[in-house]
Design an enzyme around this catalytic site. Structure first.
Site, short mmCIF file in Angstrom:
data_model
loop_
_atom_site.label_atom_id
_atom_site.label_comp_id
_atom_site.label_asym_id
_atom_site.label_seq_id
_atom_site.Cartn_x
_atom_site.Cartn_y
_atom_site.Cartn_z
N ASN A 90 0.73 -1.18 -0.02
CA ASN A 90 -0.04 -0.25 0.08
C ASN A 90 0.90 1.23 -0.02
O ASN A 90 0.16 2.29 -0.19
CB ASN A 90 -0.79 -0.06 1.31
N TYR A 157 2.09 9.44 -11.46
CA TYR A 157 1.16 8.72 -10.66
C TYR A 157 0.22 7.84 -11.38
O TYR A 157 0.09 6.66 -10.95
CB TYR A 157 0.13 9.80 -9.78
N LYS A 161 0.48 3.81 -11.21
CA LYS A 161 -0.69 3.27 -10.50
C LYS A 161 -1.37 2.09 -11.42
O LYS A 161 -1.91 1.03 -11.04
CB LYS A 161 -1.65 4.11 -9.86
N THR A 192 -6.79 11.39 4.09
CA THR A 192 -5.46 10.82 4.74
C THR A 192 -4.19 12.11 4.45
O THR A 192 -4.58 13.13 3.84
CB THR A 192 -5.00 9.70 3.88
N1 LIG Z 1 -5.85 9.13 -0.09
C1 LIG Z 1 -6.49 9.07 -1.31
O1 LIG Z 1 -7.14 9.99 -1.63
C2 LIG Z 1 -5.82 7.81 -2.03
C3 LIG Z 1 -6.74 7.44 -3.19
C4 LIG Z 1 -6.27 6.57 -4.08
C5 LIG Z 1 -5.28 5.64 -3.84
N2 LIG Z 1 -4.58 5.99 -2.82
C6 LIG Z 1 -3.33 5.07 -2.47
O2 LIG Z 1 -3.33 5.16 -1.05
C7 LIG Z 1 -2.04 4.53 -0.57
C8 LIG Z 1 -2.02 4.85 0.85
O3 LIG Z 1 -1.86 6.33 1.13
P1 LIG Z 1 -2.93 7.18 1.86
O4 LIG Z 1 -3.79 7.90 1.04
O5 LIG Z 1 -3.25 6.42 3.22
O6 LIG Z 1 -1.75 8.34 2.34
P2 LIG Z 1 -0.75 8.48 3.33
O7 LIG Z 1 0.52 9.48 2.93
O8 LIG Z 1 -1.01 8.46 4.81
O9 LIG Z 1 0.14 6.92 3.56
C9 LIG Z 1 1.30 6.50 2.57
C10 LIG Z 1 2.10 5.38 3.13
O10 LIG Z 1 3.18 5.11 2.09
C11 LIG Z 1 4.36 5.10 2.88
N3 LIG Z 1 5.30 5.41 2.03
C12 LIG Z 1 5.61 6.19 1.14
N4 LIG Z 1 6.74 6.28 0.51
C13 LIG Z 1 7.32 5.04 1.05
C14 LIG Z 1 8.54 4.52 0.69
N5 LIG Z 1 9.35 4.77 -0.14
N6 LIG Z 1 8.91 3.41 1.47
C15 LIG Z 1 8.15 2.93 2.30
N7 LIG Z 1 6.93 3.57 2.67
C16 LIG Z 1 6.60 4.52 1.90
C17 LIG Z 1 4.26 6.20 3.80
O11 LIG Z 1 5.01 6.06 4.98
C18 LIG Z 1 2.68 5.96 4.48
O12 LIG Z 1 2.76 4.79 5.30
C19 LIG Z 1 -1.14 4.95 -1.63
O13 LIG Z 1 -0.65 4.04 -2.29
C20 LIG Z 1 -2.15 5.92 -2.49
O14 LIG Z 1 -1.58 6.05 -3.71
C21 LIG Z 1 -4.65 7.27 -1.79
#
Ligand SMILES: NC(=O)c1ccc[n+]([C@@H]2O[C@H](COP(=O)([O-])OP(=O)(O)OC[C@H]3O[C@@H](n4cnc5c(N)ncnc54)[C@H](O)[C@@H]3O)[C@@H](O)[C@H]2O)c1
Length: 254
Positions: A90, A157, A161, A192
């Protein structure tokens, strides 16, 4: 009845947001959980929170751009708990944003390295372990961006993805015969750190919220329940899917 009792689960990108909520839910549903991300203090706090609620978790901080880290997380699951049943890849970044004619090679490569290659490194080692213990469930976090919906300025992105969806299908076909299911979850907007970074004004937040048929964005816990479904035997005949959890965003944009 806990839905993943005594399963061993790995959650990468667990220090905040969707991964944090999912790790807590997995533990509450009976799994032993290995949590990974870059920020050690946040992971240690999560392990304490899970332990205080009666669960069992262990953390290892690192960067998903390193294949050694992917291997070390699986080794920790195996050494501490003896197997690996569930892996949630994730960790993600928005990467370099802006006009694609100006995007740097470093910005492009970093988005691919974290979102796509890092997830592949994870799955490579996770599946190798799952094959030793009779199968399992691998889940990637993709997104609606680049799948059902496109926004200007998010090419790295979107490409990284949507690459995860091809990877999901390839791995599901390759390892299905040995009992490994592979799926991608595609969230809509979720409250988030990443969401707040990407949408940092009331205007952009109102615009994004309005795209969803439900006229709100998700809580991280709502995504965690969808990931639990893909992780558990409730989805025992589900593999190779791009599983939209987007509050109806895609139907309003297609
Ligand atoms: N928040 C949204 O609207 C949304 C929508 C669609 C998809 N996503 C996806 O959900 C996933 C989680 O994101 P979120 O929204 O919870 O945001 P977030 O920023 O709270 O979490 C991201 C997580 O990824 C970790 N991370 C990032 N780069 C890293 C690296 N190089 N090595 C290790 N860990 C790393 C961060 O430490 C964190 O734990 C992501 O892949 C994001 O693309 C989020």
């Amino acid at each position: 009845m806990p839905r993943i009792k005594d399963k061993v689960a790995l959650v990468v990108g667990a220090s905040s947001g969707i991964g944090h909520a999912t790790a807590k839910l997995f533990a509450a549903e009976g799994a032993k959980v290995v949590v990974g991300a870059r920020r050690k203090d946040e992971l240690d706090a999560l392990v304490s929170e899970i332990a205080a609620a009666g669960g069992d978790a262990v953390a290892l901080a690192g960067d998903v751009r390193s294949e050694d880290y992917a291997q070390a997380l699986v080794a920790l699951a195996s050494e501490r708990y003896g197997r690996l049943d569930i892996a949630f890849n994730n960790a993600g970044t928005l990467g370099e944003k802006g006009p694609s004619t100006g995007i740097s090679a470093a910005g492009w490569n970093d988005a691919l390295a974290i979102n796509l290659t890092g997830s592949f490194f994870g799955a490579k080692h996770q599946i190798a372990q799952m094959l030793k213990n009779g199968g399992g469930s691998v889940i990637f976090t993709s997104t609606f961006v680049g799948h059902t919906t496109a926004f200007p300025g998010l090419a790295a992105y979107a490409a990284s993805k949507s690459g995860l969806i091809g990877l999901t299908q390839a791995l599901a076909a390759e390892f299905g015969p040995q009992g490994v299911r592979v799926n991608a979850v595609l969230p809509g907007a979720v409250e988030t750190e990443m969401y707040r970074e990407a949408n940092d004004t009331p205007e952009t937040q109102a615009f994004i919220t309005g795209l969803h048929a439900l006229k709100r964005i998700a809580r991280a816990e709502e995504l965690a329940h969808s990931v639990l479904y893909l992780a558990s035997d409730d989805s025992s005949f589900v593999s190779g899917t791009a599983h939209l959890v987007d509050g109806g965003l895609s139907i309003t944009r297609s």
